[in-house]
Design a protein around this motif. Structure first.
Motif, PDB file in Angstrom:
ATOM      1  N   GLU A 189      55.998  94.571  98.893  1.00  0.00           N
ATOM      2  CA  GLU A 189      54.929  94.114  99.871  1.00  0.00           C
ATOM      3  C   GLU A 189      53.629  94.708  99.327  1.00  0.00           C
ATOM      4  OE1 GLU A 189      56.302  94.804 103.571  1.00  0.00           O
ATOM      5  OE2 GLU A 189      58.477  93.768 103.215  1.00  0.00           O
ATOM      6  N   GLN A 190      53.609  95.508  98.566  1.00  0.00           N
ATOM      7  CA  GLN A 190      52.374  96.218  98.187  1.00  0.00           C
ATOM      8  C   GLN A 190      51.605  95.945  96.936  1.00  0.00           C
ATOM      9  OE1 GLN A 190      50.626  97.745 100.347  1.00  0.00           O
ATOM     10  NE2 GLN A 190      52.372  97.936 101.943  1.00  0.00           N
ATOM     11  N   ASP A 191      50.529  95.499  96.733  1.00  0.00           N
ATOM     12  CA  ASP A 191      49.975  95.160  95.513  1.00  0.00           C
ATOM     13  C   ASP A 191      49.586  96.454  94.641  1.00  0.00           C
ATOM     14  OD1 ASP A 191      47.474  95.944  96.541  1.00  0.00           O
ATOM     15  OD2 ASP A 191      47.110  94.179  97.199  1.00  0.00           O
ATOM     16  N   LEU A 192      49.417  96.255  93.597  1.00  0.00           N
ATOM     17  CA  LEU A 192      49.044  97.302  92.579  1.00  0.00           C
ATOM     18  C   LEU A 192      47.907  97.984  93.120  1.00  0.00           C
ATOM     19  CD1 LEU A 192      50.096  98.658  90.104  1.00  0.00           C
ATOM     20  CD2 LEU A 192      48.660  97.099  88.676  1.00  0.00           C
ATOM     21  N   SER A 193      46.724  97.222  93.529  1.00  0.00           N
ATOM     22  CA  SER A 193      45.486  97.780  93.790  1.00  0.00           C
ATOM     23  C   SER A 193      45.767  99.122  95.141  1.00  0.00           C
ATOM     24  CB  SER A 193      44.442  96.967  94.225  1.00  0.00           C
ATOM     25  OG  SER A 193      44.870  96.308  95.428  1.00  0.00           O
ATOM     26  N   ASN A 194      46.406  98.712  96.039  1.00  0.00           N
ATOM     27  CA  ASN A 194      46.686  99.598  97.066  1.00  0.00           C
ATOM     28  C   ASN A 194      47.366 100.930  96.575  1.00  0.00           C
ATOM     29  OD1 ASN A 194      45.372  98.092  98.941  1.00  0.00           O
ATOM     30  ND2 ASN A 194      47.245  97.026  99.958  1.00  0.00           N
ATOM     31  N   LEU A 195      48.517 100.718  95.823  1.00  0.00           N
ATOM     32  CA  LEU A 195      49.358 101.769  95.384  1.00  0.00           C
ATOM     33  C   LEU A 195      48.192 102.739  94.640  1.00  0.00           C
ATOM     34  CD1 LEU A 195      52.665  99.969  94.150  1.00  0.00           C
ATOM     35  CD2 LEU A 195      52.123 101.439  96.122  1.00  0.00           C
ATOM     36  N   GLY A 196      47.544 102.162  93.673  1.00  0.00           N
ATOM     37  CA  GLY A 196      46.573 102.976  92.841  1.00  0.00           C
ATOM     38  C   GLY A 196      45.566 103.807  93.568  1.00  0.00           C
ATOM     39  N   ILE A 197      44.975 103.039  94.877  1.00  0.00           N
ATOM     40  CA  ILE A 197      43.974 103.896  95.658  1.00  0.00           C
ATOM     41  C   ILE A 197      44.696 104.826  96.301  1.00  0.00           C
ATOM     42  CG2 ILE A 197      42.806 103.403  97.775  1.00  0.00           C
ATOM     43  CD1 ILE A 197      42.068 100.696  96.921  1.00  0.00           C
ATOM     44  N   VAL A 198      46.021 104.641  96.879  1.00  0.00           N
ATOM     45  CA  VAL A 198      46.456 106.083  97.410  1.00  0.00           C
ATOM     46  C   VAL A 198      46.962 107.069  96.476  1.00  0.00           C
ATOM     47  CG1 VAL A 198      48.669 106.489  98.615  1.00  0.00           C
ATOM     48  CG2 VAL A 198      47.738 104.337  99.195  1.00  0.00           C
ATOM     49  N   ALA A 199      47.303 106.719  95.275  1.00  0.00           N
ATOM     50  CA  ALA A 199      47.592 107.565  94.121  1.00  0.00           C
ATOM     51  C   ALA A 199      46.234 108.459  93.707  1.00  0.00           C
ATOM     52  CB  ALA A 199      48.189 107.089  93.006  1.00  0.00           C
ATOM     53  N   PHE A 200      45.172 107.342  93.620  1.00  0.00           N
ATOM     54  CA  PHE A 200      44.134 108.221  93.313  1.00  0.00           C
ATOM     55  C   PHE A 200      43.476 109.388  94.273  1.00  0.00           C
ATOM     56  CE2 PHE A 200      39.244 107.915  93.805  1.00  0.00           C
ATOM     57  CZ  PHE A 200      38.730 108.555  92.645  1.00  0.00           C
TER      58      PHE A 200
END
Length: 230
Positions: free
Chosen positions: A48-59
């Motif tokens: 349900e999560q797109d790659l941009s959200n995952l990248g922001i959270v990891a960043f």
């Protein structure tokens, strides 16, 4: 990295066993554990999560290490208590403002202190980043200022400080011969492994086994450390 900084400080293998075999299988186990942890997190999130959200959270999570990295170079009086306190505080804010909304699929939550509803999206993630980093820096600074820095931390800070014109501290040489290196290494590594490591370092440096010159022994010590660290 996980082996050197997480496993070995907590557990050292017996000197009677095969240390190389233990290291090999421990590395393999860590690789498998990290892969499975990543897969488990993927299952937890679903699709349900797109790659941009995952990248922001990891960043933003990675940003929590920034104060510690900069302090190594520019703030010699910082210490590990401050770093750990700041890291825990920053990670705590990150978990509340970014990870939980991501994992729990929350549309938003109310923050009574500021009387606002926080929503994690492309236009508000920077607020969580600023808040977590600010709390991190504040806790880091306060704990470092009001707790004592150990001599080991002071020595490490002097070695890492930018534009440090003082002569680097020279570590005292505790061994007077290659055999003494082997004797000192025998306790953590075992006699056979210690002897093999010393002989390997001597071959790498093309030094004789009866070497006694202090400069050569320092080179030998550094070579042994490099070989053992992989």
């Amino acid at each position: 990295m996980a082996l050197n900084h997480l496993v070995l400080p907590l557990y050292q293998p017996s000197s009677e066993g095969n240390i190389y075999r233990w290291l090999k299988w421990t590395r393999r186990s860590l690789i498998l554990a990290i892969i499975m942890a990543g897969y488990g997190f993927y299952l937890l999130l679903g699709a349900e999560q797109d790659l941009s959200n995952l990248g922001i959270v990891a960043f933003v999570a990675t940003l929590q290490f920034l104060p510690g990295v900069l302090s190594v170079l520019y703030w010699p009086t910082a210490n590990r208590r401050g770093y750990i306190a700041g890291l825990l505080a920053g990670i705590g804010v990150w978990v509340m403002t970014m990870l939980l909304p991501l994992v729990g699929n929350l549309d938003g939550f109310y923050i009574p202190l500021f009387n606002v509803v926080y929503v994690l999206d492309d236009t508000s993630w920077h607020l969580a980043a600023i808040a977590s980093l600010a709390v991190n820096v504040l806790a880091f600074s306060l704990f470092s200022l009001f707790t004592e820095t150990s001599p080991e931390e002071q020595s490490a800070a002097e070695a890492c400080a930018v534009e440090n014109v003082r002569r680097p501290q020279r570590r005292e040489l505790m061994a007077a011969s290659p055999q003494e290196f082997a004797t000192q290494l025998a306790k953590p590594l075992g006699a056979k492994t210690a002897q093999r490591e010393v002989e390997q370092a001597l071959r790498d440096l093309q030094l004789p086994f009866d070497e006694h010159r202090p400069y050569a022994l320092r080179r030998l010590r550094d070579r042994i450390e490099a070989n053992l660290s992989g």
